[in-house]
Design an enzyme around this catalytic site. Sequence first.
Site, short mmCIF file in Angstrom:
data_model
loop_
_atom_site.label_atom_id
_atom_site.label_comp_id
_atom_site.label_asym_id
_atom_site.label_seq_id
_atom_site.Cartn_x
_atom_site.Cartn_y
_atom_site.Cartn_z
N LYS A 89 7.71 -6.16 9.95
CA LYS A 89 8.07 -6.27 11.58
C LYS A 89 9.18 -5.23 12.28
O LYS A 89 9.29 -4.86 13.34
CB LYS A 89 8.14 -7.62 12.06
CG LYS A 89 6.92 -8.29 11.56
CD LYS A 89 6.51 -9.22 12.72
CE LYS A 89 4.87 -9.79 12.65
NZ LYS A 89 4.72 -10.54 11.30
N GLU A 111 6.73 -12.27 22.24
CA GLU A 111 5.81 -13.55 21.71
C GLU A 111 6.08 -13.77 20.39
O GLU A 111 6.22 -12.86 19.41
CB GLU A 111 4.41 -13.16 22.10
CG GLU A 111 3.44 -12.47 20.86
CD GLU A 111 3.75 -11.19 20.77
OE1 GLU A 111 4.41 -10.55 21.71
OE2 GLU A 111 3.64 -10.49 19.85
N SER A 377 3.68 -7.09 2.67
CA SER A 377 4.33 -6.91 4.01
C SER A 377 5.36 -7.82 4.30
O SER A 377 6.09 -7.42 4.91
CB SER A 377 3.05 -7.55 4.98
OG SER A 377 2.56 -8.81 4.84
C1 LIG Z 1 3.12 -11.15 11.01
C2 LIG Z 1 3.13 -10.55 9.50
C3 LIG Z 1 1.58 -10.17 9.20
C4 LIG Z 1 0.63 -10.24 10.04
O1 LIG Z 1 0.84 -9.19 11.09
P1 LIG Z 1 0.24 -7.63 11.24
O2 LIG Z 1 0.38 -7.02 12.54
O3 LIG Z 1 -1.29 -7.83 10.83
O4 LIG Z 1 0.91 -7.02 10.18
C5 LIG Z 1 1.53 -10.06 8.00
N1 LIG Z 1 2.43 -10.35 6.80
C6 LIG Z 1 3.59 -10.75 7.24
C7 LIG Z 1 4.72 -10.81 6.20
C8 LIG Z 1 3.92 -11.03 8.62
O5 LIG Z 1 5.24 -11.38 9.18
#
Ligand SMILES: *Cc1c(COP(=O)(O)O)cnc(C)c1O
Length: 405
Positions: A89, A111, A377
């Site tokens: 993020k 948000e 992610s």
């Molecule tokens: C917020 C988040 C997501 C989901 O958000 P996307 O916009 O679909 O990437 C996925 N993995 C993590 C670790 C997150 O913090």
Amino acid sequence: MNYRIDENGFYGKFGGAYVPEILHRCVTDLQKAYLPILESEEFKQQYRQLLRDYVGRPSPLYYARRMSERYGCRLYLKREDLNHTGAHKINNTVGQILMAKMMGKTRIIAETGAGQHGVATATVCALMDMECEIFMGATDVKRQHTNVERMKMLGARVTPVTTGNMTLSDACSQAIRDWCSHPKETFYIVGSTMGPHPYPEIVARMQSIISEELKTQLAEKEGRNWPDYLIACVGGGSNAAGTIWHYIDDSRVKICLAEAGGHGIHTDYTAATMHCGTEGIIHGARTLVMQDDDGQIKEAFTISAGLDYPGIGPMHAHLATTGRTQILAINDDEAIRAGYELTRLEGIIPAIESAHAVAALRKLTFKPEDVVVLTVSGRGDKDIETYLSHSDMAKEETDHKKTQE
Ligand SMILES: *Cc1c(COP(=O)(O)O)cnc(C)c1O
């Protein structure tokens, strides 16, 4: 097939900017400003420097030997979990705050659901000395208490939202309402590839650094700059968009995305928007939405707070409905098991969101020479309690080890 955005802000039939009249000016200003800013040397130089020295990029591309053996392929993990603040993020918030500065804005709003985007936004606001207000559903404020404390420590104001189900979707609506009341000085940092045009495109471009790095890293490690498979999880779609950005038009690359099935797509407890959604408008864009017959938006359910959203970014709605991407629904228990699996085989505790992508591996069939890139992610530190409350699922991993010995 054209997978990219058109001049009106649509990906195929999805996207656009469905906003109240009062925001019209803000949104058109941003539509005019974003590309020139992104392409300016001033932006590029500052953005690149922050990604390198502050976020810690490039994130490693790690060859996962034991997981590769188990799945019969050459599996690489793109380590977004190693970024500052623990997820992808921050790539986006660093970029958008530079954009806000260059547009002369003085106040930031955002948000947040699980609090990850809120923390990433509060972080860059501290860095850039900007006023910051984060909208968060009251239910999430209770569930994600440590992230609330982190945002406060970083100097942000956290405003609990008490409308609707008091979760992410309501926080988005409240952020849009706030933006309507203070359009002139406020910049809304959207956290995923959603919202009115140009937000989905801005966020996707900010995250496209992921696949830009993949090209160089794969060339180094495999002697070719493309993989056979890309795998990522999708909530709103930003880490997935970044992972696939430079490969969308490359038909050699298969793309498999994991959405949150919750208890299963045939139950009411699900967040699998691309399996269960129908066309509608949510938070300013035409896309796939989980809604009832009267067009009322349904609540999303999943064990993973970061995937808990009843919509999906318009780019992904287009890619999925045209067949460019394969969408797999991963249920809560499958994700938890996969989280334990990655932990025990590679010593990497993934965020539960990312564990959904890991769980996709067992639903796919690979050839031994296939190069598979899976984006982790985020890191799982925030999810330890959830993992431990399902520790019976660690047993499967332990049993598996015993049979191998
Ligand atoms: C917020 C988040 C997501 C989901 O958000 P996307 O916009 O679909 O990437 C996925 N993995 C993590 C670790 C997150 O913090």
